[in-house]
Design a protein around this motif. Structure first.
Motif, PDB file in Angstrom:
ATOM      1  N   UNK A 236      -0.134 -16.033 -10.810  1.00  8.02           N
ATOM      2  CA  UNK A 236      -0.357 -17.061  -9.796  1.00  8.02           C
ATOM      3  C   UNK A 236      -0.087 -18.443 -10.362  1.00  8.02           C
ATOM      4  N   UNK A 237      -0.602 -18.707 -11.555  1.00  5.38           N
ATOM      5  CA  UNK A 237      -0.355 -20.009 -12.168  1.00  5.38           C
ATOM      6  C   UNK A 237       1.144 -20.228 -12.365  1.00  5.38           C
ATOM      7  N   UNK A 238       1.828 -19.244 -12.886  1.00  4.90           N
ATOM      8  CA  UNK A 238       3.251 -19.422 -13.146  1.00  4.90           C
ATOM      9  C   UNK A 238       4.065 -19.513 -11.862  1.00  4.90           C
ATOM     10  N   UNK A 239       3.592 -18.929 -10.789  1.00  2.96           N
ATOM     11  CA  UNK A 239       4.242 -19.104  -9.497  1.00  2.96           C
ATOM     12  C   UNK A 239       4.150 -20.570  -9.065  1.00  2.96           C
TER      13      UNK A 239
ATOM     14  N   UNK B 278      -2.355 -29.514  -5.184  1.00  6.23           N
ATOM     15  CA  UNK B 278      -3.679 -29.118  -4.699  1.00  6.23           C
ATOM     16  C   UNK B 278      -3.981 -27.658  -5.059  1.00  6.23           C
ATOM     17  N   UNK B 279      -3.001 -26.787  -4.916  1.00  7.61           N
ATOM     18  CA  UNK B 279      -3.214 -25.382  -5.267  1.00  7.61           C
ATOM     19  C   UNK B 279      -3.501 -25.226  -6.758  1.00  7.61           C
ATOM     20  N   UNK B 280      -2.819 -26.003  -7.578  1.00  8.09           N
ATOM     21  CA  UNK B 280      -3.079 -25.958  -9.012  1.00  8.09           C
ATOM     22  C   UNK B 280      -4.473 -26.493  -9.306  1.00  8.09           C
TER      23      UNK B 280
ATOM     24  N   UNK C 262      -6.900 -23.738  -8.913  1.00  2.00           N
ATOM     25  CA  UNK C 262      -6.954 -22.866 -10.089  1.00  2.00           C
ATOM     26  C   UNK C 262      -7.789 -23.510 -11.189  1.00  2.00           C
ATOM     27  N   UNK C 263      -7.656 -24.801 -11.327  1.00  2.00           N
ATOM     28  CA  UNK C 263      -8.455 -25.509 -12.324  1.00  2.00           C
ATOM     29  C   UNK C 263      -9.946 -25.432 -11.984  1.00  2.00           C
TER      30      UNK C 263
END
Length: 177
Positions: free
Chosen positions: A41-44, A111-113, A116-117
């Motif tokens: 997900x992060x790499x996406x 925002x999506x990142x 994850x944070x």
């Protein structure tokens, strides 16, 4: 204790141990699968971000978002923005609207990142890098209009990150304390 009971205990003990061991192995496999999914997900999201940068590099109209607006144009858009919701959008020409959407796409990826944070799915060092990118995007030509238009729809903790952009990045990591 009868012989049958001794045999049952002798069989039951190792069986319970084996079952417990299998449960632990399955639990570890699930953790590993979750870690792999988080990584993917992060790499996406990182790939989405890199695609945005590549699009800007290949398209001079989009790449102009890093240049300031001419004063007269900014005054016109500021006035339109002050008169109604999405006012600047309605006053923009088609090229400006493309750039506006481009900045909006970047804001969504950021925002999506941030999400994850917040879940501690990315480490502190990686988040600091993303905060640097947030600081850069805050200077994009149409960022202020995009932010004003979509702020009510953004995650409140992300809004705070945007409003405090430029401050020491490590302070906004949820793992700090």
């Amino acid at each position: 204790m009868e012989v049958l009971q001794i045999i049952q205990v002798g069989v039951l003990g190792p069986s319970l141990f084996f079952i417990g061991y299998q449960v632990l192995l399955q639990r570890q496999q699930v953790r590993n699968q979750v870690a792999v999914q988080r990584y993917k997900l992060y790499h996406l999201l990182a790939q989405q971000y890199m695609n945005l940068l590549l699009r800007a590099d290949l398209d001079p109209e989009l790449n102009c978002i890093w240049e300031p607006l001419e004063d007269d144009r900014r005054k016109t858009l500021d006035q339109a923005q002050s008169l109604r919701t999405w006012g600047a959008w309605h006053a923009m020409n088609p090229t400006e609207k493309r750039c506006y959407r481009f900045v909006r796409s970047a804001l969504e990826t950021l925002e999506q990142t941030h999400q994850l944070n917040q879940k501690n799915w990315i480490d502190r060092e990686t988040w600091i890098k993303w905060q640097g990118w947030i600081d850069i995007w805050r200077g994009a030509r149409f960022f202020d209009y995009v932010f004003e238009d979509v702020e009510p729809r953004l995650i409140s903790t992300f809004v705070l990150v945007l409003k405090t952009a430029g401050e020491p990045a490590a302070e906004n990591h949820p793992g700090e304390g």
